[in-house]
Design a protein around this motif. Structure first.
Motif, PDB file in Angstrom:
ATOM      1  N   ARG A 229       5.064  -9.252  -0.099  1.00  0.00           N
ATOM      2  CA  ARG A 229       5.716  -7.975  -0.345  1.00  0.00           C
ATOM      3  C   ARG A 229       4.678  -6.903  -0.643  1.00  0.00           C
ATOM      4  NH1 ARG A 229      11.188  -8.702  -0.785  1.00  0.00           N
ATOM      5  NH2 ARG A 229      11.597 -10.871  -0.356  1.00  0.00           N
ATOM      6  N   VAL A 230       4.822  -5.769   0.053  1.00  0.00           N
ATOM      7  CA  VAL A 230       3.969  -4.606  -0.191  1.00  0.00           C
ATOM      8  C   VAL A 230       4.735  -3.689  -1.130  1.00  0.00           C
ATOM      9  CG1 VAL A 230       2.817  -2.615   0.834  1.00  0.00           C
ATOM     10  CG2 VAL A 230       2.924  -4.792   2.086  1.00  0.00           C
ATOM     11  N   MET A 231       4.176  -3.445  -2.318  1.00  0.00           N
ATOM     12  CA  MET A 231       4.858  -2.657  -3.331  1.00  0.00           C
ATOM     13  C   MET A 231       4.208  -1.277  -3.452  1.00  0.00           C
ATOM     14  SD  MET A 231       7.029  -4.967  -4.152  1.00  0.00           S
ATOM     15  CE  MET A 231       7.868  -4.185  -5.527  1.00  0.00           C
ATOM     16  N   SER A 232       5.020  -0.299  -3.877  1.00  0.00           N
ATOM     17  CA  SER A 232       4.524   1.060  -4.033  1.00  0.00           C
ATOM     18  C   SER A 232       5.341   1.748  -5.124  1.00  0.00           C
ATOM     19  CB  SER A 232       4.638   1.819  -2.712  1.00  0.00           C
ATOM     20  OG  SER A 232       4.073   3.102  -2.801  1.00  0.00           O
ATOM     21  N   GLY A 233       4.985   3.007  -5.433  1.00  0.00           N
ATOM     22  CA  GLY A 233       5.806   3.836  -6.305  1.00  0.00           C
ATOM     23  C   GLY A 233       5.604   3.669  -7.785  1.00  0.00           C
ATOM     24  N   PHE A 234       4.518   3.001  -8.185  1.00  0.00           N
ATOM     25  CA  PHE A 234       4.283   2.755  -9.603  1.00  0.00           C
ATOM     26  C   PHE A 234       4.455   4.046 -10.417  1.00  0.00           C
ATOM     27  CE2 PHE A 234       1.783   1.149 -13.230  1.00  0.00           C
ATOM     28  CZ  PHE A 234       2.278  -0.146 -13.286  1.00  0.00           C
ATOM     29  N   PRO A 235       5.184   4.060 -11.538  1.00  0.00           N
ATOM     30  CA  PRO A 235       5.636   2.926 -12.357  1.00  0.00           C
ATOM     31  C   PRO A 235       6.940   2.274 -11.901  1.00  0.00           C
ATOM     32  CG  PRO A 235       6.293   4.947 -13.424  1.00  0.00           C
ATOM     33  CD  PRO A 235       5.525   5.357 -12.203  1.00  0.00           C
ATOM     34  N   TYR A 236       7.472   2.721 -10.743  1.00  0.00           N
ATOM     35  CA  TYR A 236       8.631   2.055 -10.175  1.00  0.00           C
ATOM     36  C   TYR A 236       8.137   0.933  -9.267  1.00  0.00           C
ATOM     37  CZ  TYR A 236      10.749   6.297 -11.949  1.00  0.00           C
ATOM     38  OH  TYR A 236      11.126   7.323 -12.772  1.00  0.00           O
ATOM     39  N   PHE A 237       9.058   0.113  -8.789  1.00  0.00           N
ATOM     40  CA  PHE A 237       8.681  -1.037  -7.982  1.00  0.00           C
ATOM     41  C   PHE A 237       9.450  -0.983  -6.661  1.00  0.00           C
ATOM     42  CE2 PHE A 237       7.952  -2.090 -12.396  1.00  0.00           C
ATOM     43  CZ  PHE A 237       6.711  -2.706 -12.373  1.00  0.00           C
ATOM     44  N   LEU A 238       8.944  -0.174  -5.730  1.00  0.00           N
ATOM     45  CA  LEU A 238       9.583  -0.019  -4.438  1.00  0.00           C
ATOM     46  C   LEU A 238       8.978  -1.017  -3.453  1.00  0.00           C
ATOM     47  CD1 LEU A 238       9.790   2.922  -5.810  1.00  0.00           C
ATOM     48  CD2 LEU A 238      10.163   3.715  -3.489  1.00  0.00           C
ATOM     49  N   GLU A 239       9.823  -1.742  -2.760  1.00  0.00           N
ATOM     50  CA  GLU A 239       9.343  -2.614  -1.691  1.00  0.00           C
ATOM     51  C   GLU A 239       9.193  -1.778  -0.427  1.00  0.00           C
ATOM     52  OE1 GLU A 239      11.711  -6.064  -1.143  1.00  0.00           O
ATOM     53  OE2 GLU A 239      11.650  -6.635  -3.259  1.00  0.00           O
ATOM     54  N   MET A 240       8.002  -1.774   0.150  1.00  0.00           N
ATOM     55  CA  MET A 240       7.745  -0.949   1.327  1.00  0.00           C
ATOM     56  C   MET A 240       7.347  -1.764   2.555  1.00  0.00           C
ATOM     57  SD  MET A 240       8.618   1.902   0.194  1.00  0.00           S
ATOM     58  CE  MET A 240       8.297   2.767   1.729  1.00  0.00           C
ATOM     59  N   GLY A 241       7.171  -3.078   2.387  1.00  0.00           N
ATOM     60  CA  GLY A 241       6.839  -3.891   3.546  1.00  0.00           C
ATOM     61  C   GLY A 241       6.821  -5.356   3.187  1.00  0.00           C
ATOM     62  N   LEU A 242       6.929  -6.223   4.203  1.00  0.00           N
ATOM     63  CA  LEU A 242       6.909  -7.658   3.966  1.00  0.00           C
ATOM     64  C   LEU A 242       6.708  -8.413   5.274  1.00  0.00           C
ATOM     65  CD1 LEU A 242       9.994  -7.618   4.951  1.00  0.00           C
ATOM     66  CD2 LEU A 242      10.546  -7.745   2.536  1.00  0.00           C
ATOM     67  N   THR A 243       6.256  -9.661   5.124  1.00  0.00           N
ATOM     68  CA  THR A 243       6.043 -10.558   6.254  1.00  0.00           C
ATOM     69  C   THR A 243       6.564 -11.932   5.866  1.00  0.00           C
ATOM     70  OG1 THR A 243       4.007  -9.338   6.758  1.00  0.00           O
ATOM     71  CG2 THR A 243       4.335 -11.444   7.885  1.00  0.00           C
ATOM     72  N   PHE A 244       7.312 -12.570   6.758  1.00  0.00           N
ATOM     73  CA  PHE A 244       7.831 -13.916   6.526  1.00  0.00           C
ATOM     74  C   PHE A 244       6.966 -14.899   7.311  1.00  0.00           C
ATOM     75  CE2 PHE A 244      10.791 -17.374   7.885  1.00  0.00           C
ATOM     76  CZ  PHE A 244      11.010 -17.929   6.638  1.00  0.00           C
ATOM     77  N   PHE A 245       6.389 -15.894   6.599  1.00  0.00           N
ATOM     78  CA  PHE A 245       5.469 -16.822   7.264  1.00  0.00           C
ATOM     79  C   PHE A 245       5.467 -18.154   6.513  1.00  0.00           C
ATOM     80  CE2 PHE A 245       3.318 -14.612   3.980  1.00  0.00           C
ATOM     81  CZ  PHE A 245       2.248 -15.372   3.539  1.00  0.00           C
ATOM     82  N   GLY A 246       4.715 -19.117   7.034  1.00  0.00           N
ATOM     83  CA  GLY A 246       4.791 -20.450   6.457  1.00  0.00           C
ATOM     84  C   GLY A 246       3.507 -21.011   5.921  1.00  0.00           C
ATOM     85  N   ASP A 247       2.392 -20.296   6.029  1.00  0.00           N
ATOM     86  CA  ASP A 247       1.113 -20.899   5.657  1.00  0.00           C
ATOM     87  C   ASP A 247       0.433 -20.180   4.498  1.00  0.00           C
ATOM     88  OD1 ASP A 247       0.576 -18.614   7.074  1.00  0.00           O
ATOM     89  OD2 ASP A 247      -0.935 -19.498   8.400  1.00  0.00           O
TER      90      ASP A 247
END
Length: 418
Positions: A229-247
């Motif tokens: 998960r790529v987080m942004s917006g501190f002091p808030y916790f906004l999710e701005m991106g992600l990748t689903f993988f297995g390794d």
């Protein structure tokens, strides 16, 4: 088969559409069906389909009222499966399914996941790493609890989702601003009242990841993959991106921990989404969600698994079937969200510069031209849309999606104060 959906989420409308395409009947109980029409391009066609019934009720989310509605519905049109994609309604779905004797998570397990203070209390003295925490039932007790935990800390509603009203506190001034805001929040919309409980937790620095899993009938936990998960917006916790993988390098540790967490909480059925902070001393449990992961992650799972649709597999499992599970494959998918730097009105969103980029899979807007929008600032509800790209591995897919954000054309009308 007749499927009863207790609310949904915007992307989950795709699950309703898939069920209708397979010939199932669907009844959606919702306090505000227009919410979905405003944010999902699939909603209008789904809701007007001859096998779809939308039952609007402002009172259905009292469990007692809901069970009466479901019993009456079942008498006239037997229900074969009950489910939800909505975090706010996991306990409702478990209770309704249990009342009909249909496959479902136990209500106790659903409550332990739904309310964050129950998660924390149930896992005390189990050896599972959690932040130090204080559970508060009254705003008057918050200041003393914050002093016990100490700054910096994180404060959050026990029944929240999408990072709404989750804030990092570094000082007394931060706390005063937070209390002034949350004191006026009594509901989350769509008939969902906010409970007063808050959690104050020590701030644990580290990368946030989640483990996506499915608990099969009988209680066997199958871990599917890891989502970064790529987080942004501190002091808030906004999710701005992600990748689903297995390794992921900590995969085996995370998988074993996840099985233990779910067993300790009594989560015995269904798709689940569990978040961990990769702290200095190892993974620390952030929160547990007793439902399929949200946002674009189900789309990423479908892409990398070669076409296994998690939205549809949730339905199949609710109907008592053995779900096909979406494990990561050779092609990895990554998503990025975007928003507006200012409040205003959407004039146009242009994705044409993305069409010929390597790995481009999809771009979607969540707001039609003419819609009023807020600035991207405090929670995931501020998103305007998303992009999805694929690659041969996590780094390639994520890099392509990140670079493509600069090519989105966003035209916003802003009212200038005079």
């Amino acid at each position: 088969m007749h499927i009863l959906m207790i609310e949904c989420n915007p992307n989950g409308i795709a699950g309703i559409a898939a069920a209708l395409e397979l010939g199932h009947d669907v009844t959606l109980i919702s306090a505000d069906p227009d919410f979905y029409r405003a944010v999902s391009p699939l909603a209008e066609d789904a809701f007007t389909h001859p096998r779809c019934r939308v039952l609007q009720s402002d009172t259905a989310f009292s469990l007692e009222v809901l069970e009466r509605i479901v019993a009456d519905l079942h008498t006239h049109h037997p229900v074969h499966g009950v489910m939800t994609y909505s975090e706010y309604h996991t306990v409702h779905a478990a209770a309704a399914a249990g009342a009909l004797g249909l496959p479902a998570m136990s209500v106790e397990g659903a409550r332990n996941a739904r309310h964050k203070h129950r998660t924390r209390r149930a896992l005390e003295n189990t050896g599972i790493r959690q932040p130090r925490f204080a559970h508060i039932e009254h705003l008057a007790d918050v200041e003393a609890a914050v002093r016990r935990i100490g700054f910096p800390c994180v404060i959050k509603p026990s029944d929240g989702t999408a990072s709404l009203h989750v804030v990092h506190l570094g000082s007394e001034d931060d706390l005063a601003r937070y209390l002034a805001t949350v004191a006026g929040v009594t509901d989350y919309g769509r008939g969902v009242l906010r409970i007063p409980d808050l959690l104050i937790e020590e701030f644990v620095p580290g990368e946030l990841v989640s483990v996506e899993a499915c608990v099969l009938q009988g209680g066997k936990v199958v871990n599917l993959g890891v989502t970064d998960r790529v987080m942004s917006g501190f002091p808030y916790f906004l999710e701005m991106g992600l990748t689903f993988f297995g390794d992921h390098p900590l995969r085996e540790e995370l998988y074993e921990l996840n099985k233990n967490v779910l067993a300790q909480l009594g989560i015995d059925f269904g798709f689940v989404h569990v978040e961990y902070i990769l702290g200095p001393d190892g993974p620390v449990l952030c929160e547990v969600n007793g439902r399929l992961t949200g946002g674009v992650v189900p789309s990423l799972m479908k892409i990398t698994s070669g076409g296994v649709d998690p939205y549809l597999e949730v339905i199949r499992q609710a109907l008592g079937e053995e779900p096909e599970l979406p494990f990561p494959g050779a092609v990895i998918a990554s998503g990025r969200w975007f928003g507006s730097p200012v409040a205003g009105t959407v004039k146009a969103l242009d994705f044409t510069r993305l069409d010929d980029l390597p790995g481009f899979h999809e771009a979607q807007s969540y707001r039609r031209p003419g819609a009023s929008i807020t600035a991207l600032s405090t929670s995931n509800f501020d998103w305007l849309g998303h992009l999805i790209f694929t690659g041969a591995n996590r780094d390639e897919a994520a890099g392509r999606a990140e670079r493509a954000l600069d090519l989105v054309g966003l035209d916003i009308a802003v009212e200038v104060a005079r």
